[in-house]
Design a protein around this motif. Structure first.
Motif, PDB file in Angstrom:
ATOM      1  N   MET A   1       0.851  -1.194   0.000  1.00 21.90           N
ATOM      2  CA  MET A   1       0.000   0.000   0.000  1.00 21.90           C
ATOM      3  C   MET A   1       0.881   1.236   0.000  1.00 21.90           C
ATOM      4  N   ALA A   2       0.481   2.256  -0.719  1.00 25.11           N
ATOM      5  CA  ALA A   2       1.274   3.472  -0.815  1.00 25.11           C
ATOM      6  C   ALA A   2       1.387   4.155   0.539  1.00 25.11           C
ATOM      7  N   GLY A   3       2.523   4.845   0.756  1.00 27.83           N
ATOM      8  CA  GLY A   3       2.747   5.552   2.005  1.00 27.83           C
ATOM      9  C   GLY A   3       2.013   6.874   2.049  1.00 27.83           C
ATOM     10  N   ARG A   4       2.313   7.641   3.080  1.00 31.82           N
ATOM     11  CA  ARG A   4       1.632   8.920   3.275  1.00 31.82           C
ATOM     12  C   ARG A   4       2.092   9.939   2.224  1.00 31.82           C
ATOM     13  N   ILE A   5       1.216  10.871   1.915  1.00 30.48           N
ATOM     14  CA  ILE A   5       1.526  11.925   0.948  1.00 30.48           C
ATOM     15  C   ILE A   5       2.571  12.844   1.549  1.00 30.48           C
ATOM     16  N   ARG A   6       3.546  13.240   0.752  1.00 31.69           N
ATOM     17  CA  ARG A   6       4.609  14.101   1.251  1.00 31.69           C
ATOM     18  C   ARG A   6       4.058  15.435   1.734  1.00 31.69           C
ATOM     19  N   GLU A   7       4.620  15.927   2.833  1.00 30.47           N
ATOM     20  CA  GLU A   7       4.146  17.178   3.427  1.00 30.47           C
ATOM     21  C   GLU A   7       4.286  18.352   2.468  1.00 30.47           C
ATOM     22  N   GLU A   8       5.358  18.368   1.685  1.00 35.94           N
ATOM     23  CA  GLU A   8       5.536  19.497   0.762  1.00 35.94           C
ATOM     24  C   GLU A   8       4.474  19.497  -0.330  1.00 35.94           C
ATOM     25  N   ASP A   9       4.001  18.302  -0.691  1.00 36.92           N
ATOM     26  CA  ASP A   9       2.942  18.236  -1.703  1.00 36.92           C
ATOM     27  C   ASP A   9       1.593  18.671  -1.114  1.00 36.92           C
ATOM     28  N   ILE A  10       1.368  18.324   0.148  1.00 36.09           N
ATOM     29  CA  ILE A  10       0.150  18.796   0.820  1.00 36.09           C
ATOM     30  C   ILE A  10       0.176  20.315   0.912  1.00 36.09           C
ATOM     31  N   ALA A  11       1.367  20.871   1.218  1.00 32.21           N
ATOM     32  CA  ALA A  11       1.497  22.329   1.282  1.00 32.21           C
ATOM     33  C   ALA A  11       1.222  22.958  -0.079  1.00 32.21           C
ATOM     34  N   THR A  12       1.662  22.300  -1.152  1.00 26.28           N
ATOM     35  CA  THR A  12       1.409  22.814  -2.503  1.00 26.28           C
ATOM     36  C   THR A  12      -0.080  22.803  -2.818  1.00 26.28           C
ATOM     37  N   VAL A  13      -0.768  21.747  -2.394  1.00 27.42           N
ATOM     38  CA  VAL A  13      -2.215  21.679  -2.598  1.00 27.42           C
ATOM     39  C   VAL A  13      -2.896  22.836  -1.879  1.00 27.42           C
ATOM     40  N   ARG A  14      -2.519  23.072  -0.631  1.00 28.11           N
ATOM     41  CA  ARG A  14      -3.126  24.175   0.131  1.00 28.11           C
ATOM     42  C   ARG A  14      -2.847  25.525  -0.536  1.00 28.11           C
ATOM     43  N   GLU A  15      -1.683  25.652  -1.123  1.00 32.10           N
ATOM     44  CA  GLU A  15      -1.303  26.919  -1.752  1.00 32.10           C
ATOM     45  C   GLU A  15      -2.035  27.129  -3.074  1.00 32.10           C
ATOM     46  N   LYS A  16      -2.155  26.077  -3.874  1.00 36.31           N
ATOM     47  CA  LYS A  16      -2.715  26.208  -5.229  1.00 36.31           C
ATOM     48  C   LYS A  16      -4.242  26.130  -5.251  1.00 36.31           C
ATOM     49  N   ALA A  17      -4.838  25.413  -4.306  1.00 38.37           N
ATOM     50  CA  ALA A  17      -6.297  25.223  -4.310  1.00 38.37           C
ATOM     51  C   ALA A  17      -6.959  26.448  -3.678  1.00 38.37           C
ATOM     52  N   ARG A  18      -7.560  27.277  -4.492  1.00 41.66           N
ATOM     53  CA  ARG A  18      -8.220  28.482  -3.982  1.00 41.66           C
ATOM     54  C   ARG A  18      -9.486  28.087  -3.220  1.00 41.66           C
ATOM     55  N   ILE A  19      -9.538  28.468  -1.960  1.00 44.53           N
ATOM     56  CA  ILE A  19     -10.659  28.047  -1.133  1.00 44.53           C
ATOM     57  C   ILE A  19     -11.968  28.667  -1.609  1.00 44.53           C
ATOM     58  N   ASP A  20     -11.928  29.900  -2.134  1.00 40.77           N
ATOM     59  CA  ASP A  20     -13.165  30.514  -2.621  1.00 40.77           C
ATOM     60  C   ASP A  20     -13.678  29.799  -3.865  1.00 40.77           C
ATOM     61  N   ASP A  21     -12.765  29.303  -4.684  1.00 41.58           N
ATOM     62  CA  ASP A  21     -13.152  28.557  -5.882  1.00 41.58           C
ATOM     63  C   ASP A  21     -13.833  27.249  -5.499  1.00 41.58           C
ATOM     64  N   VAL A  22     -13.292  26.554  -4.510  1.00 41.61           N
ATOM     65  CA  VAL A  22     -13.854  25.272  -4.073  1.00 41.61           C
ATOM     66  C   VAL A  22     -15.179  25.483  -3.345  1.00 41.61           C
ATOM     67  N   VAL A  23     -15.212  26.421  -2.418  1.00 41.94           N
ATOM     68  CA  VAL A  23     -16.425  26.643  -1.623  1.00 41.94           C
ATOM     69  C   VAL A  23     -17.580  27.117  -2.501  1.00 41.94           C
ATOM     70  N   SER A  24     -17.281  27.924  -3.529  1.00 42.93           N
ATOM     71  CA  SER A  24     -18.347  28.477  -4.370  1.00 42.93           C
ATOM     72  C   SER A  24     -19.059  27.404  -5.191  1.00 42.93           C
TER      73      SER A  24
END
Length: 618
Positions: free
Chosen positions: A1-24
């Motif tokens: 089974m694949a391991g945990r997602i790298r922290e730097e990639d999670i940080a990139t997701v948080r940075e690139k994923a606009r919360i207003d775009d998702v919530v809307s």
């Protein structure tokens, strides 16, 4: 089974994923000033918007129910995803490649297929069905669409497809693409026997507001179909809840939010006819009556609240069934702050038939000729009686009064009673009296209850108490602008925060390395929130992360709040020493008295210096 997602990639997701775009995709947001946006909370029912999103900070918080967090938290809560599933969905949406640590970590796997796999199976099924619509076997389905004025472009726009008569066509196709029997069965694509759920039928994909397919509606085409029901819908599954699903919401949500109008029709072809005629706010339920859960979903997109009223327009047939549906809708009228209307074509045509016979303009005119729902319902009730007879007027008044008295929103009762009086031809006071009598005859009726029960009494003071405003503004700077406040907080400590929740927030900041540690870190607020073990502290951090500041902070603005915070601390210490001095005998305890007096003098000098800093250069 694949391991945990790298922290730097999670940080990139948080940075690139606009919360207003998702919530809307789930809530209509409007600018609220200070860089924040506001809408109706998707996590609880409310009449005034208290759900705030701060795109710059990547945070949301509801001041009504306390839910809050970042874009990953939002998806986890709204769609019931695990942390990993939410990260993966955002990564897919924003084109981010996720890497995993090969550390032997075995994440806990939820029971049953994941939501992501169920959605992927439905996406593949929709594509398969759409391809089948072009086959020779689907000619009856294409004729059905053509006879109703829907061409190939319309079929593609709504993703319409055809389910082959072969009972295993879809199952074999999806298994060839790696989907297992459990995923297909749990998702409702095949039955327990292993055969396809839909066979020989025209299919409409039912989609969430985000555009993801979660189920299908299937129309009977062939006389030898063993299932007599004209329409079949996907059964309840982990991703499909019919009481919360509105067909067409994926296409209508933006126009609903823009125009603050929603048109409720009865079927899939009616939604298509409306959209193709220029009524882009049309939606429909999926094989069930329009209920309270549908109202809550729709209100989020309408931005339906007390300060901003829109329109909800129901379309019904003019027959007895249509009148019954209107009466049921009237019972749920108080779910909306928006004004409710009904649109009925005089010839009894639904929007699809109306478009066929009279064209696109007639559909638009149908919606434009709407009348208030309460007037339509009361007219139907009164219309059953002979108003030329005294006993007919009495009976009409009594039945109409029972209907009016049933309304939970008592602010509307008087207006409806006056309307009833005009219809029946009696004095308004007589109508009001009959409504009161009808209410008294209704056993167990409660007056309109408040929207939410008041919070339980607690010894912890309210976070918004004016006594703590300086603490609150300072922590908003710490969370929202850690780079600006930076090293200026070196003289600040836990004792500067008197509210236990604010003190706990500061202690988390200090444990994380102080505000300077958050400079340039887009996940700063999220790290603080994740470190909180007390739900009250976690909620406070999300609130502090979205609440607007009074102005864009500069060094002078930051200094003002930090100095005032320190001045309040000094003032408290001065008050404490003065109290002790009053209780100390200067003769019997001369040494202690003189020491306290010296401390008092030093504190007074420190307070004057702080005030001089606030005043600035002379």
């Amino acid at each position: 089974m694949a391991g945990r997602i790298r922290e730097e990639d999670i940080a990139t997701v948080r940075e690139k994923a606009r919360i207003d775009d998702v919530v809307s995709q789930y809530v209509t947001l409007r600018n609220a000033g200070g860089g924040s946006q506001k809408g109706l909370c998707p996590f609880h029912d409310e009449k005034s918007p208290s759900f705030n999103v701060n795109p710059a900070r990547g945070f949301f918080h509801c001041f009504g129910c306390g839910e809050g967090g970042d874009v990953i938290t939002f998806l986890m809560k709204i769609d019931g995803l695990t942390f990993g599933e939410a990260v993966e969905r955002l990564a897919d949406k924003y084109g981010i490649v996720l890497r995993r640590e090969d550390d032997g970590f075995q994440p806990e796997r939820p029971k049953g297929p994941s939501r992501r796999r169920l959605l992927e199976a439905h996406q593949a099924a929709q594509a398969f069905y759409a391809e089948q619509l072009a086959t020779p076997d689907a000619i009856v389905g294409r004729q059905f669409l053509s006879e109703r004025g829907f061409d190939q472009a319309a079929a593609e726009m709504f993703g319409i497809g055809f389910a082959p008569n072969d009972g295993r066509a879809l199952a074999n196709h999806l298994r060839g693409r790696g989907f297992g029997t459990e995923e297909l069965t749990v998702g409702g694509l095949i039955g327990p026997s292993g055969y396809d759920r839909f066979r020989g039928r025209l299919l409409w994909p039912i989609r969430e507001s985000s555009g993801e397919t979660i189920g299908f509606g299937a129309r009977r085409l062939f006389d030898d179909d063993r299932i007599e029901a004209k329409y079949l819908n996907t059964s309840e599954t982990p991703i499909y809840k019919k009481s919360q699903v509105l067909y067409g919401i994926d296409l209508a949500r933006r126009e609903i939010g823009r125009s603050s109008q929603a048109v409720i029709v009865e079927g899939y072809t009616d939604v298509m006819a409306c959209h193709l005629s220029g009524v882009g706010t049309a939606v429909a339920t999926c094989g069930t009556a329009f209920g309270d859960e549908h109202s809550r979903v729709l209100r989020r997109f309408l931005n339906d609240h007390e300060e901003f009223r829109g329109e909800v327009i129901f379309t019904f047939d003019g027959d007895a069934a249509g009148q019954k549906a209107a009466l049921r809708a009237f019972g749920g009228d108080q779910n909306f702050v928006s004004q409710t209307y009904v649109a009925i074509e005089p010839d009894g045509l639904d929007p699809c038939d109306l478009r066929i016979k009279k064209g696109d303009a007639a559909v638009r005119e149908l919606v434009a000729r709407r009348v208030p729902l309460y007037r339509f319902v009361l007219s139907n009730v009164v219309g059953k009686y002979d108003l030329d007879r005294a006993d007919g007027r009495i009976d009409a008044l009594r039945e109409g009064a029972r209907l009016v008295s049933s309304i939970r929103d008592k602010s509307k009762v008087d207006a409806f009673a006056r309307e009833l009086a005009g219809m029946v031809g009696v004095d308004p006071d007589e109508a009001r009296a009959e409504v009161r009598r009808a209410a008294n005859r209704r056993p167990g009726q409660d007056p309109r209850t408040p929207e939410a029960a008041p919070p339980p009494r607690t010894n912890v003071p309210d976070l918004r108490d004016p006594r703590f405003s300086i603490e609150r503004e300072t922590l908003k700077l710490v969370i929202q602008h850690p780079m600006t406040i930076g090293r200026l907080t070196s003289d600040i400590g836990p004792d500067d925060f008197t509210h236990p929740t604010y003190r706990a927030v500061w202690e988390l900041v200090a444990a994380a390395g102080g505000p300077g540690a958050g400079a340039g870190d887009p996940g700063w607020a999220t790290k603080l929130r994740d470190a909180a073990t007390d739900p009250a502290v976690s909620s406070a951090i999300s609130a502090l992360g979205v609440e607007p500041l009074l102005k864009e902070p500069d060094a002078a603005y930051v200094t003002q709040y930090l100095v005032r915070l320190q001045e309040l601390t000094v003032a408290r210490r001065i008050g404490a020493i003065k109290s002790r001095l009053q209780r100390t005998n200067p003769v019997e305890h001369a040494e202690a008295f003189n020491k306290m007096f010296g401390e008092l003098a030093a504190l007074e000098a420190h307070r004057r210096a702080l005030r001089d800093r606030l005043a600035g250069p002379a």
